[in-house]
Design a protein around this motif. Structure first.
Motif, PDB file in Angstrom:
ATOM      1  N   UNK A 167       0.861  -1.182   0.000  1.00  0.00           N
ATOM      2  CA  UNK A 167       0.000   0.000   0.000  1.00  0.00           C
ATOM      3  C   UNK A 167       0.901   1.238   0.000  1.00  0.00           C
ATOM      4  N   UNK A 168       0.787   2.038  -1.041  1.00  0.00           N
ATOM      5  CA  UNK A 168       1.618   3.232  -1.159  1.00  0.00           C
ATOM      6  C   UNK A 168       0.771   4.470  -0.914  1.00  0.00           C
ATOM      7  N   UNK A 169       1.247   5.354  -0.077  1.00  0.00           N
ATOM      8  CA  UNK A 169       0.473   6.565   0.206  1.00  0.00           C
ATOM      9  C   UNK A 169       0.846   7.639  -0.820  1.00  0.00           C
ATOM     10  N   UNK A 170      -0.104   7.896  -1.709  1.00  0.00           N
ATOM     11  CA  UNK A 170       0.033   8.996  -2.656  1.00  0.00           C
ATOM     12  C   UNK A 170      -0.733  10.180  -2.071  1.00  0.00           C
ATOM     13  N   UNK A 171      -1.555  10.840  -2.848  1.00  0.00           N
ATOM     14  CA  UNK A 171      -2.245  12.052  -2.380  1.00  0.00           C
ATOM     15  C   UNK A 171      -3.283  12.420  -3.430  1.00  0.00           C
ATOM     16  N   UNK A 172      -4.269  13.224  -3.061  1.00  0.00           N
ATOM     17  CA  UNK A 172      -5.145  13.773  -4.111  1.00  0.00           C
ATOM     18  C   UNK A 172      -4.307  14.623  -5.078  1.00  0.00           C
ATOM     19  N   UNK A 173      -3.190  15.144  -4.577  1.00  0.00           N
ATOM     20  CA  UNK A 173      -2.289  15.909  -5.454  1.00  0.00           C
ATOM     21  C   UNK A 173      -1.483  14.950  -6.345  1.00  0.00           C
ATOM     22  N   UNK A 174      -1.606  13.665  -6.132  1.00  0.00           N
ATOM     23  CA  UNK A 174      -1.078  12.668  -7.059  1.00  0.00           C
ATOM     24  C   UNK A 174      -2.065  12.367  -8.180  1.00  0.00           C
TER      25      UNK A 174
ATOM     26  N   UNK B  59       4.282   3.975 -10.391  1.00  0.00           N
ATOM     27  CA  UNK B  59       5.040   2.840  -9.856  1.00  0.00           C
ATOM     28  C   UNK B  59       4.089   1.761  -9.331  1.00  0.00           C
ATOM     29  N   UNK B  60       3.055   2.198  -8.655  1.00  0.00           N
ATOM     30  CA  UNK B  60       2.048   1.281  -8.103  1.00  0.00           C
ATOM     31  C   UNK B  60       1.421   0.430  -9.211  1.00  0.00           C
ATOM     32  N   UNK B  61       1.047   1.077 -10.314  1.00  0.00           N
ATOM     33  CA  UNK B  61       0.385   0.349 -11.396  1.00  0.00           C
ATOM     34  C   UNK B  61       1.327  -0.656 -12.054  1.00  0.00           C
ATOM     35  N   UNK B  62       2.563  -0.220 -12.327  1.00  0.00           N
ATOM     36  CA  UNK B  62       3.515  -1.150 -12.949  1.00  0.00           C
ATOM     37  C   UNK B  62       3.759  -2.357 -12.050  1.00  0.00           C
ATOM     38  N   UNK B  63       3.985  -2.075 -10.785  1.00  0.00           N
ATOM     39  CA  UNK B  63       4.289  -3.157  -9.857  1.00  0.00           C
ATOM     40  C   UNK B  63       3.091  -4.098  -9.685  1.00  0.00           C
ATOM     41  N   UNK B  64       1.881  -3.527  -9.727  1.00  0.00           N
ATOM     42  CA  UNK B  64       0.674  -4.360  -9.619  1.00  0.00           C
ATOM     43  C   UNK B  64       0.626  -5.374 -10.760  1.00  0.00           C
ATOM     44  N   UNK B  65       0.962  -4.922 -11.961  1.00  0.00           N
ATOM     45  CA  UNK B  65       1.007  -5.848 -13.102  1.00  0.00           C
ATOM     46  C   UNK B  65       2.056  -6.941 -12.880  1.00  0.00           C
TER      47      UNK B  65
ATOM     48  N   UNK C  51      -1.068  -7.848  -4.115  1.00  0.00           N
ATOM     49  CA  UNK C  51      -1.742  -6.667  -4.654  1.00  0.00           C
ATOM     50  C   UNK C  51      -0.937  -5.413  -4.296  1.00  0.00           C
ATOM     51  N   UNK C  52      -1.018  -4.440  -5.169  1.00  0.00           N
ATOM     52  CA  UNK C  52      -0.310  -3.174  -4.966  1.00  0.00           C
ATOM     53  C   UNK C  52      -1.287  -2.043  -5.250  1.00  0.00           C
ATOM     54  N   UNK C  53      -1.567  -1.235  -4.257  1.00  0.00           N
ATOM     55  CA  UNK C  53      -2.530  -0.151  -4.412  1.00  0.00           C
ATOM     56  C   UNK C  53      -1.995   1.131  -3.792  1.00  0.00           C
ATOM     57  N   UNK C  54      -2.573   2.246  -4.212  1.00  0.00           N
ATOM     58  CA  UNK C  54      -2.231   3.530  -3.604  1.00  0.00           C
ATOM     59  C   UNK C  54      -3.462   4.092  -2.907  1.00  0.00           C
ATOM     60  N   UNK C  55      -3.226   4.861  -1.867  1.00  0.00           N
ATOM     61  CA  UNK C  55      -4.294   5.645  -1.244  1.00  0.00           C
ATOM     62  C   UNK C  55      -3.964   7.115  -1.490  1.00  0.00           C
ATOM     63  N   UNK C  56      -4.996   7.876  -1.865  1.00  0.00           N
ATOM     64  CA  UNK C  56      -4.806   9.304  -2.133  1.00  0.00           C
ATOM     65  C   UNK C  56      -5.609  10.112  -1.118  1.00  0.00           C
ATOM     66  N   UNK C  57      -4.993  10.430   0.027  1.00  0.00           N
ATOM     67  CA  UNK C  57      -5.725  11.218   1.016  1.00  0.00           C
ATOM     68  C   UNK C  57      -5.863  12.670   0.564  1.00  0.00           C
ATOM     69  N   UNK C  58      -6.963  13.289   0.953  1.00  0.00           N
ATOM     70  CA  UNK C  58      -7.074  14.744   0.856  1.00  0.00           C
ATOM     71  C   UNK C  58      -6.398  15.356   2.073  1.00  0.00           C
TER      72      UNK C  58
END
Lengths: 273, 273
Positions: free
Chosen positions: A149-156, A176-182, A190-197
């Motif tokens: 789980x990678x912490x991105x951001x709404x600014x991501x 990076x998250x998407x490539x690694x998920x593949x 599973x590889x996902x990002x969370x985009x907090x506000x």
């Protein structure tokens, strides 16, 4: 509640007393996981929280471990992952939360110094890459799947003025998250990002300090940042670190076993995509 | 487990023996909710039907009520909601799962008949609207709080040839979801969409029949569709009903509240957002 008994998690950047990393670490422990927590070094100014997090996790009856080190330094990353696996036996859930503190990078791009740009990329992108690589190697060796789980951001997802370096780094984390998920899907990782506000943590204080105009006091400016975020959100409040921790616990659980490569926005219903 | 004890859920389009609606209803019941399940009419086209689903939910220990109604007809939707309220007194969770069967609409747009287009939009979009409106009115009347989950599709995020009516309806459901999320957020009612990938339900048989090229048997085309879906997915398998049901359970809980308005892709990593 989602159950994580028997799982081992590692959360980077977890020393902030009111930080997202801490909330995630504690939440995973509440669900039954053993949790290793990382930050740069012990007792850095005002960030004396890692020992605190450790005792909070242990108070929940979960095993825990503090590992200090720089996530952007390959040798230190190797050492930290060895410590986690040696002490806790395995690694099932990796949460890449550590990020560069907001600093002189929050300026118009035309004024942005190379070193400030590099510093943000070094921690946010290179650090996430190194920890993803180490975690993936460990999970592949175990052969029992895993969660990153990678912490991105709404600014991501949407760039904003004065945040060029930060936005670039948080977009990069999603790529990076998407490539690694593949790459890791066939191994049930599973590889996902969370985009907090905007989330109420120490980072908002830093931000207000960094960005307030000379004619507006830090406290007043902080209040303005909050009021704008509240206005923009559907739920009319800023994020709590527990909101992000709930999403992370979900992604770490069996309930999310078929979600991969996604970037979940947790912002109270602002950008909605 | 996400604790849904004391909650009442209404799931539309739940009669398919291998359908998504059935899986969602069973999962929400397992998490503790009381269930109202809907479909057009009993035993349509050899489906196992709602009566069987009610028995299966009851054998899991929870109460369930079957209500037959055409979700595209306002008076029938209102009667359905009334019957649900008569039995259980409230509705906390609405899952708009009913969708038009794949049929004459799966053709190139230049050949698409008005009636085929209208049917898809009537069920998928207008049905979602009518059920949302009726249940939202009830939720507001009892002081707010609740969750609405609309089943969109990955084809609600990315257009597909020969799916114009379906894609239009599923994109529309996401737009509708976002507007409604903003309207209902002040009342603590959250609204989400789930975008599943291709699921091996009855629907895929219908699709294979309609989409098989001339000279290709439906069964062979079905195998081809499945193989393509598996190959495209990072996880190396098709979407299964329980994958979506698990995510619905999370969204139905209060732990996803701050994600209101989101459209969650659950497709094993084909489309990454």
């Amino acid at each position: 509640m989602v159950e994580l008994h028997g799982k081992v998690a590692f959360v980077t950047g977890a020393a902030g007393r009111k930080g997202i990393g801490r909330a995630i670490a504690v939440r995973l422990a509440e669900r039954g996981a053993s949790v290793a927590v990382n930050d740069l070094r012990p007792s850095e100014s005002r960030r004396q929280g890692l020992e605190d997090v450790l005792s909070e996790i242990e108070g929940l009856g979960a095993r825990s471990l503090a590992v200090y080190g720089d996530i952007a330094d390959g040798a230190q990353v190797e050492r930290m992952f060895a410590q986690v696996v040696n002490h806790l036996g395995q690694l099932d859930i990796m949460v890449n939360n550590a990020a560069a503190p907001s600093g002189p990078d929050r300026v118009p791009l035309v004024d942005l110094q190379e070193e400030h740009f590099d510093r943000v990329q070094r921690v946010n992108v290179r650090g996430t890459y190194l920890c993803c690589r180490a975690a993936a190697r460990q999970m592949l060796a175990q052969g029992e799947g895993g969660r990153i789980i990678n912490i991105s951001s709404v600014i991501g997802k949407h760039g904003v003025a004065l945040y060029a370096a930060y936005a670039a780094s948080k977009f990069a984390i999603r790529g990076l998250t998407q490539s690694l998920a593949h790459e890791l899907g066939p191994d049930n990782i599973t590889v996902n990002a969370i985009c907090p506000g905007l989330t109420e943590s120490e980072r908002v204080d830093d931000l207000a300090h960094q960005l307030h105009p000379s004619n507006i006091a830090t406290g007043v400016f902080r209040k303005e940042i909050f009021e704008r975020a509240i206005r923009e959100s559907s739920l009319k409040r800023v994020g709590k670190t527990s909101d992000i921790a709930d999403a992370a616990a979900f992604l770490a659980s069996d309930y999310a076993s078929y979600i991969t490569g996604q970037s979940l926005v947790v912002d109270g219903g602002h950008i909605m995509d | 487990m996400y604790n849904l004890k004391g909650k009442v859920a209404l799931v539309t389009g739940a009669a398919g023996a291998a359908g998504l609606g059935r899986a969602i209803a069973l999962r929400l019941a397992k998490e503790g909710a009381d269930l109202v399940v809907n479909d057009l009419h009993e035993d349509e086209g050899g489906r196992s039907g709602l009566a069987q689903l009610v028995r299966d939910i009851e054998s899991q220990g929870g109460p369930a009520l079957a209500v037959y109604a055409d979700v595209s007809k306002a008076d029938q939707v209102e009667r359905m909601v009334e019957e649900a309220l008569e039995r259980f007194g409230r509705i906390d969770i609405l899952v708009n799962n009913a969708g038009a069967p794949a049929g004459a609409d799966r053709v190139p747009v230049v050949e698409l008949e008005e009636a085929a287009f209208d049917l898809v939009l009537a069920v998928n979009l207008k049905g979602t609207f009518l059920c949302c409106r009726a249940v939202a009115r009830h939720m507001l009347q009892r002081g707010g709080d609740g969750t609405i989950i609309n089943i969109s599709s990955t084809s609600g995020k990315h257009g597909v040839a020969r799916f114009a009516a379906y894609c239009a309806s599923k994109f529309a459901v996401r737009g509708f979801t976002q507007s409604l999320a903003r309207e209902l957020a002040p009342h603590q009612i959250t609204v989400y969409a789930i975008c599943p990938g291709l699921i091996a339900s009855e629907r895929i048989d219908d699709m294979a029949t309609v989409l098989a090229p001339p000279g290709v048997a439906a069964a062979d085309h079905r195998e081809h569709m499945i193989a393509a879906a598996i190959q495209n997915s990072a996880m190396g398998r098709m979407t299964e009903q329980h994958d979506i049901a698990n995510v619905a359970a999370f969204l139905a809980s209060d732990q996803s509240d701050f994600m209101t308005g989101a459209s969650l892709t659950v497709d094993g990593g084909i489309h990454m957002e």
